[in-house]
Design a protein around this motif. Structure first.
Motif, short mmCIF file in Angstrom:
data_model
loop_
_atom_site.label_atom_id
_atom_site.label_comp_id
_atom_site.label_asym_id
_atom_site.label_seq_id
_atom_site.Cartn_x
_atom_site.Cartn_y
_atom_site.Cartn_z
N THR A 522 0.86 -1.19 0.00
CA THR A 522 0.00 0.00 0.00
C THR A 522 0.89 1.24 0.00
N PRO A 523 0.31 2.39 -0.20
CA PRO A 523 1.09 3.62 0.02
C PRO A 523 1.50 3.72 1.49
N ASP A 524 2.13 4.81 1.84
CA ASP A 524 2.68 5.01 3.18
C ASP A 524 1.66 4.72 4.29
N LEU A 525 2.03 3.78 5.17
CA LEU A 525 1.07 3.28 6.17
C LEU A 525 0.70 4.34 7.21
N HIS A 526 1.69 5.10 7.63
CA HIS A 526 1.39 6.15 8.61
C HIS A 526 0.35 7.12 8.06
N THR A 527 0.52 7.53 6.80
CA THR A 527 -0.44 8.45 6.18
C THR A 527 -1.82 7.80 6.07
N ILE A 528 -1.83 6.53 5.69
CA ILE A 528 -3.11 5.83 5.57
C ILE A 528 -3.84 5.83 6.91
N MET A 529 -3.10 5.52 7.96
CA MET A 529 -3.73 5.43 9.28
C MET A 529 -4.24 6.79 9.75
N GLN A 530 -3.48 7.82 9.42
CA GLN A 530 -3.93 9.17 9.79
C GLN A 530 -5.19 9.55 9.01
N THR A 531 -5.26 9.07 7.78
CA THR A 531 -6.43 9.38 6.96
C THR A 531 -7.66 8.64 7.50
N LEU A 532 -7.43 7.41 7.93
CA LEU A 532 -8.55 6.61 8.45
C LEU A 532 -9.07 7.13 9.79
N ARG A 533 -8.21 7.77 10.54
CA ARG A 533 -8.48 8.30 11.87
C ARG A 533 -8.46 7.21 12.95
N GLN A 534 -8.19 7.67 14.16
CA GLN A 534 -7.96 6.79 15.32
C GLN A 534 -9.03 5.69 15.47
N GLN A 535 -10.26 6.15 15.52
CA GLN A 535 -11.38 5.26 15.77
C GLN A 535 -11.41 4.09 14.79
N LYS A 536 -11.27 4.43 13.51
CA LYS A 536 -11.34 3.42 12.45
C LYS A 536 -10.15 2.45 12.53
N VAL A 537 -8.97 3.00 12.87
CA VAL A 537 -7.79 2.14 12.96
C VAL A 537 -7.99 1.11 14.07
N LEU A 538 -8.48 1.58 15.19
CA LEU A 538 -8.68 0.65 16.31
C LEU A 538 -9.71 -0.43 15.94
N GLU A 539 -10.73 -0.01 15.25
CA GLU A 539 -11.75 -0.97 14.79
C GLU A 539 -11.12 -2.03 13.89
N ARG A 540 -10.28 -1.54 12.98
CA ARG A 540 -9.64 -2.47 12.02
C ARG A 540 -8.73 -3.46 12.74
N LEU A 541 -7.98 -2.95 13.73
CA LEU A 541 -7.06 -3.83 14.46
C LEU A 541 -7.88 -4.92 15.16
N GLN A 542 -8.99 -4.51 15.71
CA GLN A 542 -9.88 -5.43 16.41
C GLN A 542 -10.42 -6.50 15.46
N LEU A 543 -10.85 -6.02 14.31
CA LEU A 543 -11.42 -6.90 13.28
C LEU A 543 -10.40 -7.95 12.86
N ALA A 544 -9.15 -7.50 12.71
CA ALA A 544 -8.10 -8.41 12.27
C ALA A 544 -7.80 -9.44 13.35
N VAL A 545 -7.81 -9.01 14.58
CA VAL A 545 -7.57 -9.94 15.68
C VAL A 545 -8.62 -11.05 15.63
N SER A 546 -9.86 -10.66 15.43
CA SER A 546 -10.93 -11.67 15.35
C SER A 546 -10.70 -12.59 14.16
N ALA A 547 -10.29 -11.99 13.05
CA ALA A 547 -10.08 -12.80 11.84
C ALA A 547 -8.96 -13.82 12.05
N LEU A 548 -8.02 -13.51 12.92
CA LEU A 548 -6.88 -14.41 13.15
C LEU A 548 -7.23 -15.53 14.13
N LYS A 549 -8.37 -15.41 14.78
CA LYS A 549 -8.73 -16.41 15.81
C LYS A 549 -9.18 -17.72 15.18
#
Ligand code: GLU
Length: 549
Positions: A522-549
């Motif tokens: 992907t393009p620069d990850l830091h920029t992507i995460m800033q664009t997504l905003r805090q709330q969305k990033v945390l949601e995504r991390l959570q979603l991925a954790v579930s997907a890995l279970k």
């Protein structure tokens, strides 16, 4: 034979004379280096990329010279015509920026003083010239039936002679007037044939603008000028139209090269000055190790519509076709990056005789580079326009999140080395998808060499650390800190002895990247995460954790 009487008998409704018609088509008010070309398709509802290529070549050639480029619709074969075919042609070419100075238009009207531009509306004109040829003893009616023609062909085959209707085989060439009258009285249909020279094997050289010298053997076939419904053949209509419309250069597919002797003869018989001809070789494609023509049946990319559906920017297609047309275009483009393609000194002589080889990968490359240079606004507008027609879901998202989308599209753009992720508008949905919940597909490209459990842990730990207020350095420091805490080392140390450590810091950032976006690239990850905003990033991390279970 009283040919005046014959002409009156065959075409009684024709009262105009060629002179009257000529008067309506005066010479064009152009200098002798200003050329007139035309695109002359049949309205069959399918435009081959070769058609667009030919149209571009004709357009460039005429407009480079300050001349005229017009559209003539060759609709004498009603069987092949489809409803709306003309609008389709005009639209398809307009999509690629190819515009006509004269001719049929989308709404069924026409512009220009050299019309009508639809052959079906010119039958009276063709018949007027046909009548003159009959009067001069250069054309005659032929009442032969299909069976009779078959019979002639079989005899010729048996004798190993050139097939066709010519010389002593032309059974109705010498009919007496009384016999003709009898046929007419009996209501027998007839075609009008040219009385070609007999028993000649005259040869001469012709200089084709693309192919150079070609040998012409004088035509001896009594070809059909008017079919039994009074409608002209391509040959006859071509000679009359291109004369009257004052075409200076007939640039067309090389499937017509073999008919050139007929055409030159027709111009001579009609007393017209022939145009200059240029025969374009078909666009070829590699099929295994051999070359073949790009085929409407086998290759989706043979249809012009394909490029529109895929959303290749029109400029990319035009740039690519110009590289096929003139092999020096690429060098010129390299030296003239900011110049409009219309400034390129296009030349017919530089066109390929063996047939340019089509290469979709090259077009994709040109397109990628072109889109990489566009600003975010332009990419947004183009994608929006494309999506409105071809991707409703994407369209809705683009409309709903306009400012956000432009912010995303700006990532990696307007810099020294812009990213080249998009080669056509159809790529955009995938490219953007992880930025919107509506498009994020929850598919993850997690690295396979790491344990699921360890990735899960990493992400859980990282969720607590992430803060969108961190700048780039602060952000990376945290990734490094996380790495160290789980025994992952820096790249250099890892490379020295890969078996000694569970992984390196790059692995950690990859896991975060995949968790947030689903992808490894992907393009620069830091920029992507800033664009997504805090709330969305945390949601995504959570979603991925579930997907890995
Ligand atoms: N109607 C002809 C074709 O589609 C035109 C050829 C020409 O340009 O003269 O092949």
């Amino acid at each position: 034979m009283d040919t005046m009487k014959l002409a009156a008998l065959l075409l009684p409704e024709i009262t105009d004379t060629p002179a009257q018609i000529e008067a309506q088509y005066p010479s064009r008010n152009l200098g002798n280096k200003q050329y007139v070309t035309r695109f002359a398709p049949s309205p069959t509802g399918f435009i081959h990329i070769g058609g667009l290529f030919a149209a571009l070549v004709c357009e460039r050639f005429a407009h480079r010279s300050g001349g005229i480029f017009y559209l003539r619709i060759e609709d004498t074969d009603k069987k092949r015509e489809v409803e709306g075919g003309i609008a389709e042609i005009v639209n398809a070419l307009a999509q690629f920026g190819i515009l006509f100075d004269e001719g049929a238009t989308q709404d069924g009207q026409e512009v220009g003083a050299y019309g009508r531009y639809k052959q079906s509306e010119r039958v009276n004109i063709y018949q007027t010239y046909a009548k003159q040829l009959i009067e001069k003893g250069l054309a005659y009616p032929c009442f032969c039936t299909e069976e009779q023609l078959n019979d002639i062909r079989q005899k010729q085959e048996a004798l190993k002679l050139t097939p066709g209707y010519y010389g002593e085989w032309a059974a109705h060439r010498t009919l007496a007037l009384a016999e003709i009258e009898q046929f007419l009285n009996d209501g027998k249909p007839f075609v009008l044939r040219l009385k070609a020279p007999e028993n000649t094997d005259k040869k001469f050289e012709y200089n084709d603008s693309i192919r150079g010298k070609v040998e012409i053997v004088e035509n001896t076939q009594d070809i059909v000028l008017l079919k039994s419904d009074g409608v002209p053949t391509y040959h006859f209509a071509h000679a009359i139209d291109d004369h009257l419309m004052r075409t200076t250069h007939v640039i067309r597919g090389d499937e017509w090269l073999s008919s050139l002797p007929i055409h030159l003869q027709l111009f001579a018989f009609l007393g017209f000055t022939p145009p200059q001809y240029a025969h374009i070789s078909p666009i070829m494609k590699m099929d295994g190790s051999s070359k073949r023509k790009l085929s409407k049946r086998k290759d989706p990319e043979a249809a012009v519509q394909y490029y529109h559906e895929q959303g290749y920017p029109k400029q990319a297609v035009i740039e690519y076709l110009l590289t096929l047309a003139n092999s020096n275009y690429e060098d010129w483009r390299r030296d003239n990056k900011q110049t409009a393609h219309t400034d390129f000194p296009f030349s017919l002589q530089k066109m390929s005789v063996s047939g340019a080889l089509f290469d979709l990968a090259k077009l994709t490359d040109i397109s990628k580079n072109l889109i990489a240079e566009m600003d975010a606004d332009t990419v947004y507008q183009n994608t929006l326009q494309w999506a409105e027609q071809y991707d409703q879901k994407l369209y809705d998202v683009l409309v709903k999140h306009e400012a956000y989308t432009k912010q995303i599209l700006a990532i990696g753009r307007g810099v020294q080395k812009p990213r080249k992720d998009i080669s056509k508008w159809a790529d955009v949905a995938h490219y953007l998808s992880y930025f919107y919940d509506e498009l994020f597909d929850g598919q993850y490209e997690f690295p396979t060499h790491l344990e699921k459990q360890s990735m899960q842990k990493m992400l859980e730990q990282y969720s607590v650390m992430y803060d969108e207020l961190d700048d780039n350095t602060g952000w990376f420091d945290k990734v490094k800190a996380l790495s160290e805490s789980i025994g992952f080392v820096d790249m250099k140390t890892y490379k020295k002895d890969p078996t000694a450590y569970p992984g390196h810091v790059g692995d950690v950032s990859t896991v975060i990247r995949v968790a947030v976006t689903g992808r490894q690239n992907t393009p620069d990850l830091h920029t992507i995460m800033q664009t997504l905003r805090q709330q969305k990033v945390l949601e995504r991390l959570q979603l991925a954790v579930s997907a890995l279970k």
